[in-house]
Design an enzyme around this catalytic site. Structure first.
Site, mmCIF file in Angstrom:
data_model
loop_
_atom_site.group_PDB
_atom_site.id
_atom_site.type_symbol
_atom_site.label_atom_id
_atom_site.label_comp_id
_atom_site.label_asym_id
_atom_site.label_seq_id
_atom_site.Cartn_x
_atom_site.Cartn_y
_atom_site.Cartn_z
ATOM 1 N N ARG A 109 58.781 27.493 -10.617
ATOM 2 C CA ARG A 109 59.815 26.570 -10.138
ATOM 3 C C ARG A 109 60.937 26.597 -11.166
ATOM 4 O O ARG A 109 60.765 26.160 -12.306
ATOM 5 C CB ARG A 109 59.228 25.170 -9.996
ATOM 6 C CG ARG A 109 60.209 24.098 -9.658
ATOM 7 C CD ARG A 109 60.585 24.121 -8.222
ATOM 8 N NE ARG A 109 61.343 22.901 -7.927
ATOM 9 C CZ ARG A 109 62.098 22.761 -6.893
ATOM 10 N NH1 ARG A 109 62.188 23.732 -6.018
ATOM 11 N NH2 ARG A 109 62.755 21.662 -6.690
ATOM 12 N N GLY A 110 62.077 27.147 -10.786
ATOM 13 C CA GLY A 110 63.178 27.367 -11.713
ATOM 14 C C GLY A 110 63.618 26.157 -12.494
ATOM 15 O O GLY A 110 63.744 26.219 -13.717
ATOM 16 N N GLU A 111 63.828 25.063 -11.815
ATOM 17 C CA GLU A 111 64.357 23.900 -12.525
ATOM 18 C C GLU A 111 63.333 23.290 -13.490
ATOM 19 O O GLU A 111 63.699 22.590 -14.414
ATOM 20 C CB GLU A 111 64.878 22.841 -11.557
ATOM 21 C CG GLU A 111 63.853 22.257 -10.619
ATOM 22 C CD GLU A 111 64.478 21.366 -9.564
ATOM 23 O OE1 GLU A 111 64.092 20.191 -9.495
ATOM 24 O OE2 GLU A 111 65.339 21.848 -8.811
ATOM 25 N N ASP A 112 62.052 23.593 -13.305
ATOM 26 C CA ASP A 112 61.018 23.079 -14.206
ATOM 27 C C ASP A 112 60.839 23.942 -15.453
ATOM 28 O O ASP A 112 60.617 23.425 -16.538
ATOM 29 C CB ASP A 112 59.652 23.023 -13.500
ATOM 30 C CG ASP A 112 59.564 21.943 -12.445
ATOM 31 O OD1 ASP A 112 60.507 21.143 -12.314
ATOM 32 O OD2 ASP A 112 58.538 21.912 -11.727
ATOM 33 N N THR A 113 60.899 25.274 -15.294
ATOM 34 C CA THR A 113 60.478 26.137 -16.406
ATOM 35 C C THR A 113 61.409 27.293 -16.735
ATOM 36 O O THR A 113 61.154 28.012 -17.697
ATOM 37 C CB THR A 113 59.077 26.735 -16.122
ATOM 38 O OG1 THR A 113 59.168 27.645 -15.026
ATOM 39 C CG2 THR A 113 58.049 25.672 -15.849
ATOM 40 N N ARG A 114 62.460 27.506 -15.954
ATOM 41 C CA ARG A 114 63.295 28.700 -16.142
ATOM 42 C C ARG A 114 63.876 28.803 -17.555
ATOM 43 O O ARG A 114 63.855 29.854 -18.167
ATOM 44 C CB ARG A 114 64.445 28.732 -15.134
ATOM 45 C CG ARG A 114 65.340 29.963 -15.296
ATOM 46 C CD ARG A 114 66.535 29.979 -14.361
ATOM 47 N NE ARG A 114 66.243 29.632 -13.012
ATOM 48 C CZ ARG A 114 65.786 30.470 -12.080
ATOM 49 N NH1 ARG A 114 65.555 31.721 -12.394
ATOM 50 N NH2 ARG A 114 65.558 30.062 -10.858
ATOM 51 N N GLY A 118 65.676 24.442 1.282
ATOM 52 C CA GLY A 118 65.432 24.716 2.692
ATOM 53 C C GLY A 118 65.627 26.167 3.100
ATOM 54 O O GLY A 118 65.314 26.545 4.218
ATOM 55 N N GLU A 134 55.991 31.863 -1.638
ATOM 56 C CA GLU A 134 55.635 32.913 -2.591
ATOM 57 C C GLU A 134 54.133 32.894 -2.850
ATOM 58 O O GLU A 134 53.478 33.937 -2.849
ATOM 59 C CB GLU A 134 56.354 32.706 -3.934
ATOM 60 C CG GLU A 134 57.772 33.141 -3.969
ATOM 61 C CD GLU A 134 58.409 32.919 -5.343
ATOM 62 O OE1 GLU A 134 57.677 32.743 -6.358
ATOM 63 O OE2 GLU A 134 59.645 32.925 -5.417
#
Length: 132
Positions: free
Chosen positions: A27-32, A60, A94
């Site tokens: 999840r990009g906003e969590d761990t990118r 979406g 994914e």
């Protein structure tokens, strides 16, 4: 970033030709900007061809055929579960494709639990309960 080198596998399935060694699902906003960046850099530095999608999908929107293909062409998938992972339809899509590849072509799947307890995922507690 797509892998640019080809890797021929001598796996039991002769029909597979791995393009990447590893596909990172996160999840990009969590761990990118922290854990995933460090993991990706460490893998690349050691010569492991790694796919990481740098594009943020608008909420979406479906994942692209190109991304699904990248999953299929990776020998290993690393799934970084974080608090927001299950709230992303794209992440869950994914994950479904990754598990399909695990069953169909023997893809190796490695799970990492980033700032969450594995039982939260297994028992669908906390953030995972709300998402499911």
């Amino acid at each position: 970033m797509f892998c640019d080198s080809r890797y021929s596998s001598s796996s039991t399935s002769s029909r597979c030709r791995w393009v990447c060694h590893v596909f990172l699902s996160f999840r990009g906003e969590d761990t990118r900007k922290n854990f995933t960046d460090h993991l990706y850099s460490a893998l690349v530095r050691t010569g492991i061809y790694t796919f990481r999608d740098d594009n943020e999908l608008p909420k979406g929107e479906e994942i692209s055929k190109q991304l699904l293909k990248a999953i299929e062409e990776s020998r290993i998938s690393i799934v970084v579960f974080s608090k927001g992972y299950a709230s992303s339809t794209c992440c869950l899509d994914e994950l479904a494709k990754i598990m399909e590849c695990k069953d169909a072509i023997g893809q190796i799947v490695i799970l990492i639990f980033y700032n969450i307890d594995p039982s939260d995922v297994r028992k669908q507690k906390k953030e995972f309960c709300r998402s499911f």
